[in-house]
Design a protein around this motif. Structure first.
Motif, mmCIF file in Angstrom:
data_model
loop_
_atom_site.group_PDB
_atom_site.id
_atom_site.type_symbol
_atom_site.label_atom_id
_atom_site.label_comp_id
_atom_site.label_asym_id
_atom_site.label_seq_id
_atom_site.Cartn_x
_atom_site.Cartn_y
_atom_site.Cartn_z
ATOM 1 N N ALA A 5 -9.096 8.017 -1.703
ATOM 2 C CA ALA A 5 -8.273 6.778 -1.234
ATOM 3 C C ALA A 5 -9.302 5.410 -1.328
ATOM 4 C CB ALA A 5 -7.839 6.980 0.085
ATOM 5 N N VAL A 6 -8.696 4.209 -1.179
ATOM 6 C CA VAL A 6 -9.346 3.222 -0.734
ATOM 7 C C VAL A 6 -8.813 2.969 0.706
ATOM 8 C CG1 VAL A 6 -9.689 0.775 -1.117
ATOM 9 C CG2 VAL A 6 -9.263 2.304 -3.011
ATOM 10 N N VAL A 26 -7.239 -3.972 -1.121
ATOM 11 C CA VAL A 26 -7.092 -2.614 -0.924
ATOM 12 C C VAL A 26 -6.110 -2.064 -2.055
ATOM 13 C CG1 VAL A 26 -6.323 -0.594 0.227
ATOM 14 C CG2 VAL A 26 -7.784 -2.234 1.480
ATOM 15 N N THR A 27 -5.335 -2.785 -2.087
ATOM 16 C CA THR A 27 -4.235 -2.454 -3.174
ATOM 17 C C THR A 27 -4.631 -2.592 -4.504
ATOM 18 O OG1 THR A 27 -2.902 -4.708 -3.049
ATOM 19 C CG2 THR A 27 -2.272 -2.780 -1.650
ATOM 20 N N ARG A 29 -7.956 -2.492 -5.673
ATOM 21 C CA ARG A 29 -8.939 -1.562 -5.874
ATOM 22 C C ARG A 29 -8.215 -0.075 -6.389
ATOM 23 N NH1 ARG A 29 -14.278 -2.167 -5.005
ATOM 24 N NH2 ARG A 29 -14.789 -4.500 -4.818
ATOM 25 N N ALA A 30 -6.962 0.158 -5.318
ATOM 26 C CA ALA A 30 -6.355 1.436 -5.437
ATOM 27 C C ALA A 30 -5.838 1.504 -6.799
ATOM 28 C CB ALA A 30 -5.415 1.691 -4.493
ATOM 29 N N ARG A 31 -5.231 0.202 -7.315
ATOM 30 C CA ARG A 31 -4.384 0.549 -8.537
ATOM 31 C C ARG A 31 -5.515 0.640 -9.560
ATOM 32 N NH1 ARG A 31 -1.268 -3.639 -6.343
ATOM 33 N NH2 ARG A 31 -2.569 -5.302 -7.233
ATOM 34 N N LEU A 35 -6.101 5.357 -7.087
ATOM 35 C CA LEU A 35 -6.409 5.940 -5.973
ATOM 36 C C LEU A 35 -5.266 5.667 -4.848
ATOM 37 C CD1 LEU A 35 -10.222 4.808 -5.543
ATOM 38 C CD2 LEU A 35 -9.431 6.845 -6.516
ATOM 39 N N THR A 36 -5.137 6.256 -3.691
ATOM 40 C CA THR A 36 -4.208 6.011 -2.844
ATOM 41 C C THR A 36 -4.703 4.803 -1.930
ATOM 42 O OG1 THR A 36 -3.551 8.115 -2.677
ATOM 43 C CG2 THR A 36 -2.921 6.854 -0.868
ATOM 44 N N SER A 37 -3.778 3.640 -1.434
ATOM 45 C CA SER A 37 -4.281 2.850 -0.581
ATOM 46 C C SER A 37 -3.753 3.101 0.743
ATOM 47 C CB SER A 37 -3.628 1.438 -1.132
ATOM 48 O OG SER A 37 -2.068 1.786 -0.993
#
Length: 302
Positions: A5-6, A26-27, A29-31, A35-37
């Protein structure tokens, strides 16, 4: 084991424009990393535990905060009970918890954020911890308005002084409250101005000064875009004409005819029209309410 996750964490009270810059990072970097936000936030507000006299009124109670954060694209909203034991966790223990419980690979922080006992987990310390615990750190700069960093404290001060325009500019939306429609005395219908009454709000919720307001009301889910919107006017405060001193939130919806008992509505304060006042007669009250209705419609149609 959770998908890596982020993570970001903090009170995020108000989910204002500065907060949304953090959530956007956050979103993003997650995309990018598949990874999960995750947002980890707290209830009650940490100051309510570590220094109760200094605990502020809230811009967003937990349900309001969750919907705003989810609407910003965060996949996992974690409401951590802030207990005396949590208050004693140092920054290193907090980081270990984030790594263990959420498989944290990246931590996104606001430029001035601190967490852990004594807010010792500042950017410098977290960057040192990141080098030994195999996660990355991203720091998001302040979002400013005329050079001033936007903050929850700034917005609370504006609202306490009735400055809805400034608060709305810093929030990125009109300030609002979510409530459940309950039965009232039914007086409004007898004078041709039917109203909906909101259940008493969470005592922690910050309200602007009492008065009569032009408001925008959403019935249903505002965040998902499928709510029905109405203009209206709201009496926030006592009803001195009827000898009632308890604060109420009583809304007259424009162009609406029906029942909403038990429904959840979002009411956004748009403009204060006048103070709450007592009237010498029912006729005087009705005449003033008609003037209020005209003023509220004019305000909402600008």
């Amino acid at each position: 084991m959770s998908r890596p996750a982020v993570v970001t964490l903090g009170t995020f009270d108000g989910v204002h424009r500065g907060h949304r810059a953090v959530l956007a990072e956050v979103t993003r970097r997650a995309r990018a990393g598949k990874l999960t936000s995750v947002l980890v936030t707290f209830d009650p507000h940490p100051l309510a535990v570590v220094n109760p006299p200094a605990a502020p009124k809230l811009l967003t109670v937990p349900a309001e905060k969750q919907d705003l954060v989810t609407a910003a694209g965060i996949e996992q909203f974690v409401l951590m009970p802030f207990t005396p034991a949590v208050a004693q966790l140092d920054a290193e223990a907090f980081v270990r918890r984030l790594c263990d419980e959420y498989a944290m690979r990246e931590l996104v922080m606001g430029y001035d954020h601190g967490f852990g006992r004594g807010r010792s987990g500042d950017v410098e310390l977290v960057q040192r911890l990141a080098r030994t615990q195999d996660f990355a750190v991203a720091v998001v700069d302040a979002v400013r308005d005329n050079g001033q960093p936007i903050s929850s404290t700034l917005i609370r001060t504006a609202l306490a002084h009735g400055d809805l325009d400034a608060a709305g500019r810093w929030l990125g939306r009109p300030y609002s409250i979510r409530g459940t429609v309950v039965r009232g005395a039914g007086r409004g219908r007898t004078i041709g101005i039917p109203t909906i009454n909101l259940a008493p709000p969470d005592s922690r919720k910050l309200l602007p000064p009492d008065g009569v307001y032009a408001v925008a009301v959403t019935v249903g889910r505002r965040e998902t875009g499928d709510g029905k919107r109405y203009g209206g006017m709201m009496n926030q405060g006592a009803r001195p004409t009827f000898g009632e001193q308890a604060r109420t939130l009583e809304v007259h919806l424009f162009d609406f005819d029906g029942e909403l008992y038990g429904e959840t509505v979002d009411v956004a304060w748009v403009r204060r029209l006048r103070e709450v006042q007592a009237f010498p007669s029912r006729e005087a009250l009705v005449a003033q309410l008609e003037r209020d209705r005209q003023a509220a419609r004019a305000t909402l149609n600008r």
